[in-house]
Design a protein around this motif. Structure first.
Motif, PDB file in Angstrom:
ATOM      1  N   ARG A  57      -8.526  -2.129  -6.819  1.00 26.16           N
ATOM      2  CA  ARG A  57      -8.201  -0.828  -7.435  1.00 26.16           C
ATOM      3  C   ARG A  57      -8.787   0.316  -6.615  1.00 26.16           C
ATOM      4  O   ARG A  57      -8.150   1.347  -6.429  1.00 26.16           O
ATOM      5  N   ARG A  58     -10.002   0.126  -6.164  1.00 23.41           N
ATOM      6  CA  ARG A  58     -10.696   1.213  -5.460  1.00 23.41           C
ATOM      7  C   ARG A  58     -10.038   1.587  -4.140  1.00 23.41           C
ATOM      8  O   ARG A  58      -9.976   2.761  -3.793  1.00 23.41           O
ATOM      9  N   ILE A  59      -9.547   0.593  -3.402  1.00 21.48           N
ATOM     10  CA  ILE A  59      -9.008   0.901  -2.078  1.00 21.48           C
ATOM     11  C   ILE A  59      -7.755   1.772  -2.166  1.00 21.48           C
ATOM     12  O   ILE A  59      -7.451   2.516  -1.248  1.00 21.48           O
ATOM     13  N   LYS A  60      -7.065   1.737  -3.283  1.00 17.56           N
ATOM     14  CA  LYS A  60      -5.869   2.562  -3.465  1.00 17.56           C
ATOM     15  C   LYS A  60      -6.205   4.052  -3.523  1.00 17.56           C
ATOM     16  O   LYS A  60      -5.329   4.891  -3.323  1.00 17.56           O
ATOM     17  N   ARG A  61      -7.478   4.375  -3.810  1.00 12.92           N
ATOM     18  CA  ARG A  61      -7.885   5.776  -3.992  1.00 12.92           C
ATOM     19  C   ARG A  61      -8.567   6.382  -2.762  1.00 12.92           C
ATOM     20  O   ARG A  61      -8.954   7.556  -2.806  1.00 12.92           O
ATOM     21  N   PRO A  90      -3.787   2.714   1.193  1.00 17.59           N
ATOM     22  CA  PRO A  90      -2.709   3.674   1.439  1.00 17.59           C
ATOM     23  C   PRO A  90      -2.290   3.648   2.914  1.00 17.59           C
ATOM     24  O   PRO A  90      -3.139   3.560   3.807  1.00 17.59           O
ATOM     25  N   ALA A  91      -1.001   3.692   3.155  1.00 14.82           N
ATOM     26  CA  ALA A  91      -0.464   3.545   4.515  1.00 14.82           C
ATOM     27  C   ALA A  91      -1.093   4.517   5.512  1.00 14.82           C
ATOM     28  O   ALA A  91      -1.387   4.151   6.652  1.00 14.82           O
ATOM     29  N   GLU A  92      -1.326   5.745   5.078  1.00 10.99           N
ATOM     30  CA  GLU A  92      -1.881   6.752   5.999  1.00 10.99           C
ATOM     31  C   GLU A  92      -3.350   6.480   6.336  1.00 10.99           C
ATOM     32  O   GLU A  92      -3.887   7.054   7.287  1.00 10.99           O
ATOM     33  N   CYS A  93      -3.985   5.613   5.580  1.00 11.44           N
ATOM     34  CA  CYS A  93      -5.389   5.279   5.822  1.00 11.44           C
ATOM     35  C   CYS A  93      -5.569   3.957   6.569  1.00 11.44           C
ATOM     36  O   CYS A  93      -6.656   3.667   7.063  1.00 11.44           O
TER      37      CYS A  93
END
Length: 134
Positions: A57-61, A90-93
């Motif tokens: 969950r955290r990595i999505k933020r 997220p793709a940009e990260c």
């Protein structure tokens, strides 16, 4: 703790060494099927609110570049955790994960120090380049 901080505070970048998707998923590996031990009644689902490391969950933020490093011979935390987190990031990260063939949980740096520090230098340089943009 890294993803907890990185999902709440603005940071320049995140490096995850042999990361885990969640504390519960380390104890109960994924399996196919709803009625399997990892199905809908598994501890991962039932006790999800009590998970001390809900990194999926955290990595999505996160809002900064993320470098994930893991060894293919890790018997403590399977390399699939790293790839699951990579795909949820997220793709940009996302930055290409550094997957070290033959490295274990405890020898990521020592396995090939020159390549390890080359990857770290490149990642840190990319953060500087990112800050230099208008």
């Amino acid at each position: 703790a890294t993803l907890w901080l990185g999902s709440r505070v603005q940071v320049r970048g995140i490096v995850l060494h042999t990361p885990l998707t969640s504390g519960l998923r380390v104890l109960v590996p994924a399996a196919d099927g709803c009625c399997s031990i990892a199905g809908c009644c598994s501890p991962v689902c039932v006790y999800a609110l009590c998970d001390p490391f809900p990194n999926m969950r955290r990595i999505k933020r996160v809002e900064c570049p993320v470098l994930i490093i893991h060894g293919t011979s890790d018997t403590t935390i399977d390399c699939s955790h790293a790839m699951s987190l990579y795909h949820k990031c997220p793709a940009e990260c996302q930055r290409d994960p550094y997957i070290i063939r033959g490295a274990t949980h405890d020898n990521i740096v020592e396995f090939d120090p020159e390549r390890y520090f080359e990857k770290m230098r490149a990642f840190l340089s990319s953060l500087e380049d990112r800050d230099a943009r208008p």
